[in-house]
Design a protein around this motif. Structure first.
Motif, short mmCIF file in Angstrom:
data_model
loop_
_atom_site.label_atom_id
_atom_site.label_comp_id
_atom_site.label_asym_id
_atom_site.label_seq_id
_atom_site.Cartn_x
_atom_site.Cartn_y
_atom_site.Cartn_z
N GLU A 1 0.82 -1.21 0.00
CA GLU A 1 0.00 0.00 0.00
C GLU A 1 0.86 1.27 0.00
OE1 GLU A 1 -3.32 1.23 3.10
OE2 GLU A 1 -3.44 -0.88 2.53
N ALA A 2 1.90 1.27 0.79
CA ALA A 2 2.74 2.47 0.92
C ALA A 2 3.36 2.84 -0.43
CB ALA A 2 3.83 2.25 1.97
N SER A 3 3.77 1.85 -1.20
CA SER A 3 4.37 2.13 -2.50
C SER A 3 3.33 2.66 -3.47
CB SER A 3 4.99 0.86 -3.07
OG SER A 3 6.08 0.44 -2.28
N TYR B 1 13.63 4.66 -3.61
CA TYR B 1 14.25 5.69 -2.78
C TYR B 1 13.28 6.35 -1.80
CZ TYR B 1 18.34 5.07 -5.61
OH TYR B 1 19.43 4.53 -6.20
N ARG B 2 12.13 5.72 -1.58
CA ARG B 2 11.17 6.27 -0.62
C ARG B 2 11.82 6.42 0.75
NH1 ARG B 2 7.37 2.91 1.92
NH2 ARG B 2 7.28 1.57 0.08
N ASP B 3 11.56 7.56 1.40
CA ASP B 3 12.08 7.84 2.75
C ASP B 3 13.60 7.87 2.81
OD1 ASP B 3 9.59 8.08 4.02
OD2 ASP B 3 9.40 5.91 4.14
N THR C 1 7.70 12.96 -4.91
CA THR C 1 8.76 12.89 -3.91
C THR C 1 8.31 13.45 -2.57
OG1 THR C 1 9.69 14.98 -4.74
CG2 THR C 1 10.64 12.94 -5.60
N ASN C 2 7.34 14.36 -2.60
CA ASN C 2 6.80 14.87 -1.34
C ASN C 2 6.02 13.77 -0.62
OD1 ASN C 2 6.22 16.82 0.64
ND2 ASN C 2 4.27 17.32 -0.32
N ARG C 3 5.32 12.96 -1.38
CA ARG C 3 4.63 11.83 -0.77
C ARG C 3 5.62 10.81 -0.25
NH1 ARG C 3 -0.68 9.65 -3.58
NH2 ARG C 3 -1.83 11.59 -3.61
N MET C 4 6.67 10.58 -1.04
CA MET C 4 7.63 9.53 -0.69
C MET C 4 8.75 10.02 0.20
SD MET C 4 8.01 7.20 -4.07
CE MET C 4 7.70 8.42 -5.30
N LYS C 5 8.83 11.36 0.38
CA LYS C 5 9.89 11.95 1.18
C LYS C 5 11.27 11.56 0.64
CE LYS C 5 7.11 14.05 4.00
NZ LYS C 5 6.17 14.35 2.89
N ILE C 6 11.43 11.73 -0.67
CA ILE C 6 12.76 11.52 -1.27
C ILE C 6 13.43 12.88 -1.33
CG2 ILE C 6 14.07 10.60 -3.22
CD1 ILE C 6 11.69 9.01 -4.05
N ARG C 7 14.55 13.00 -0.63
CA ARG C 7 15.20 14.30 -0.52
C ARG C 7 16.70 14.18 -0.78
NH1 ARG C 7 12.91 14.88 5.34
NH2 ARG C 7 13.10 12.65 5.04
N PHE C 8 17.34 15.31 -0.88
CA PHE C 8 18.80 15.34 -0.93
C PHE C 8 19.26 16.49 -0.07
CE2 PHE C 8 20.10 19.07 -3.45
CZ PHE C 8 18.86 19.52 -3.87
N LYS C 9 20.52 16.45 0.33
CA LYS C 9 21.05 17.54 1.13
C LYS C 9 21.72 18.54 0.21
CE LYS C 9 21.35 15.72 5.67
NZ LYS C 9 22.11 15.40 6.86
N ASP C 10 21.26 19.80 0.28
CA ASP C 10 21.86 20.82 -0.56
C ASP C 10 23.17 21.31 0.07
OD1 ASP C 10 21.20 22.58 1.48
OD2 ASP C 10 19.39 23.31 0.49
N GLU C 11 23.79 22.32 -0.58
CA GLU C 11 25.11 22.80 -0.12
C GLU C 11 25.09 23.20 1.36
OE1 GLU C 11 23.45 25.60 -2.30
OE2 GLU C 11 23.05 23.64 -3.15
N LYS C 12 23.94 23.74 1.79
CA LYS C 12 23.86 24.17 3.18
C LYS C 12 23.58 23.01 4.12
CE LYS C 12 22.04 28.71 1.95
NZ LYS C 12 20.70 29.20 1.55
N GLY C 13 23.44 21.81 3.56
CA GLY C 13 23.16 20.64 4.39
C GLY C 13 21.70 20.51 4.74
N LYS C 14 20.87 21.31 4.09
CA LYS C 14 19.43 21.22 4.36
C LYS C 14 18.77 20.21 3.44
CE LYS C 14 16.57 24.16 5.64
NZ LYS C 14 15.58 25.26 5.76
N PRO C 15 17.90 19.34 3.99
CA PRO C 15 17.18 18.40 3.15
C PRO C 15 16.18 19.12 2.25
CG PRO C 15 17.06 17.75 5.47
CD PRO C 15 17.60 19.15 5.41
N SER D 1 11.03 14.04 -9.54
CA SER D 1 11.00 12.73 -10.20
C SER D 1 10.35 12.86 -11.57
CB SER D 1 10.25 11.70 -9.35
OG SER D 1 8.87 11.97 -9.31
N LEU D 2 10.86 12.05 -12.49
CA LEU D 2 10.32 12.02 -13.85
C LEU D 2 10.24 10.58 -14.31
CD1 LEU D 2 12.94 14.30 -13.87
CD2 LEU D 2 11.63 14.98 -15.87
N ASN D 3 9.31 10.32 -15.20
CA ASN D 3 9.34 9.00 -15.81
C ASN D 3 8.72 9.03 -17.19
OD1 ASN D 3 6.52 8.17 -15.90
ND2 ASN D 3 6.64 8.13 -13.67
N GLY D 4 8.99 7.96 -17.91
CA GLY D 4 8.44 7.84 -19.24
C GLY D 4 8.49 6.40 -19.68
N SER D 5 7.65 6.06 -20.63
CA SER D 5 7.70 4.70 -21.17
C SER D 5 8.68 4.70 -22.32
CB SER D 5 6.33 4.27 -21.65
OG SER D 5 5.37 5.28 -21.44
N SER D 6 9.44 3.63 -22.37
CA SER D 6 10.32 3.51 -23.53
C SER D 6 10.48 2.05 -23.88
CB SER D 6 11.68 4.14 -23.24
OG SER D 6 12.47 3.26 -22.52
#
Length: 423
Positions: free
Chosen positions: A204-206, A242-244, A363-377, A382-387
């Motif tokens: 369900e979470a996914s 990459y969720r959470d 990504t807001n739903r999944m909470k996928i983040r990265f740390k920027d230069e200031k160290g802030k999350p 996210s993008l996707n496409g069929s190929s």
RNA sequence: GGAGACUUGUCCGAGUGGUUGAAGGAGCACGCCUGGAAAGUGUGUAUACGGGAAACCGUAUCGAGGGUUCGAAUCCCUCAGUCUCCGCCA
């Protein structure tokens, strides 16, 4: 899910953007903001009272340590009284939080400024066209006749085994599926995508993370005993990898590709649109997904569109690329390009790929983040496409390459299917 | 499917009811030391929400959810996952 912060900062702009997506009930924005205000007040009340409870509890511990039992007892009663007063606040807070969440989740993603205004597929904009339409000889027939003539796909037996819309591929038909999957994967990995083979059922979470739940529940096959959903696209398991997680900036972009069968209930579909391979309940698809720095996502979207276009060109199919209008876009998308191929015998365009930028909606739903230069999350995009999705590609390949007694597939496939001749 | 063990921060790992958001170590960042590096040494190093101009403060989070208690990482229940043994099996 939209970021609350965005609604707070610019509610009128949000409403205007929602209208572009043909979302009528823009009052919801105000409802959300008022729920958010309530939440903050309750949160503050809860926090300050809880702080008193916590410090009093600590004092009790210290009093007990010193053996001052009576003082401790008095404190206990104080705390009990505080806790009783806390109960209604806790209940109210939980209720407001739930309503806020439930309301926020019904808002679709905001369309980017680049999205054309419009209501129906007729309002989509053709960005460009490529390839050339075939000049089919007299007596040419649609693919649903061709597959019978050459005995390569059997819908009747598929229906006997499972139900309608579950094709059974046979001989050259099966080989073509296998070959196309492999060709598409090779094409993607050569462009730097990492290949995955994901689970075909998700929890369900996914399903929630990529936006299938809560509103598109009826479109997925569901296994109630295990609470698993059959995936409607490999986008679901792949993006959820990459969720959470909080990534390093250096990890970006993450480029992934995966083959999977896709299962769709397609409740409510009917008519000539669903004939043959045009719409089925199980089909093969190769997907590309990217997780990128927010500043790069629109650049990457173009890169992905070019990638799919290149692939389509190698198949020598006539195609066009559409920029979808607000009314025709998917719920979670900020900007979508659709790819359609021209199916010569049906004389119509069939969608074979859809490439979207979701910005932070998934990504807001999944909470996928990265740390920027200031160290802030910070949320990634996210993008996707069929190929690509196979059935309609196959329909067009069969129809466009037919002569009276054979089908001659493009030579690029030789390596993957052996003989390109079906007769 | 049956029986048992387990799930703590970026990682390893201590912690069985009371100043424990969490010892210790590793890693990482910055500084000192060095010609430079290693070693050594000092400091820092989770996330969310709320308050605040800021410093900072409050609250929550020790697999997830619920419960007991004045107080839970520690006790109880449910669920998920990991490992071991047995059974079954491609």
């Amino acid at each position: 899910m939209l970021q609350l912060q965005v609604l707070r900062q610019n509610p009128d702009w949000v409403k205007e953007r929602l209208t572009v997506k043909q979302f009528k009930d823009t009052d919801v924005v105000d409802t959300i903001l008022s729920l958010d205000d309530q939440r903050k007040k309750l949160q503050l009340e809860f926090d300050t009272t809880q702080a008193k409870v916590n410090s009093a509890s600590k004092e009790i511990g210290q009093l007990m340590g010193k053996g001052q039992k009576e003082e401790a007892e008095t404190k206990k009663q104080e705390v009990t009284a505080l806790k009783n007063s806390l109960q209604p606040i806790t209940d109210k807070l939980a209720e407001v939080e739930k309503r806020l969440q439930d309301t926020l989740v019904i808002l679709p993603n905001l369309p980017s400024e680049k999205v054309p205004v419009g209501k129906t597929p007729a309002d989509n904009i053709v960005v460009r066209e490529g390839g050339k339409k075939p000049n089919l000889p007299a007596g040419s027939v649609p693919h649903w006749d061709l597959i019978k003539k050459y005995d390569i796909i059997d819908f009747e037996t598929g229906a006997k085994i499972t139900g309608s819309g579950f094709p059974l591929y046979k001989g050259k038909g099966a080989r073509l599926q296998r070959g196309l999957i492999q060709y598409f994967l090779d094409f993607n990995t050569a462009a730097g995508y990492t290949e995955y083979l994901p689970p075909f059922m998700v929890n369900e979470a996914s399903a929630y993370g990529t936006g299938q739940l809560p509103d598109k529940e009826g479109q997925m096959y569901y296994m109630p005993e295990d609470k698993f959903y059959m995936i409607p696209t490999s986008e679901v398991p792949i993006t959820n990898i990459y969720r959470d997680e909080i990534l390093k900036e250096a990890d970006l972009p993450i480029k992934m590709t995966a083959y999977s069968p896709c299962f769709r209930r397609e409740a409510g579909s009917f008519g000539k649109d669903v004939r043959g391979l045009n719409r089925v309940h199980q089909f093969e698809k190769v997907e590309i997904v990217q997780i990128v720095h927010p500043d790069k996502s629109y650049e990457v979207l173009e890169e992905m569109v070019n990638h799919v276009e290149k692939l389509l060109n190698t198949l020598e199919l006539p195609y066009r690329i559409l920029k979808l209008c607000g009314g025709d876009m998917g719920f979670a998308s900020a900007l979508t390009y659709d790819f359609e191929v021209y199916s010569g015998a049906q004389e119509r365009w069939l969608e074979v790929s859809s490439v979207s930028n979701f910005e932070t909606y998934q990504t807001n739903r999944m909470k996928i983040r990265f740390k920027d230069e200031k160290g802030k999350p910070q949320l990634v995009h996210s993008l996707n496409g069929s190929s690509m999705a196979l059935p309609r590609v196959v329909a067009a390949l069969l129809e466009n390459n037919q002569t009276s007694d054979r089908i001659q597939l493009p030579t690029v496939l030789e390596k993957y299917i052996g003989s390109t001749l079906i007769s």
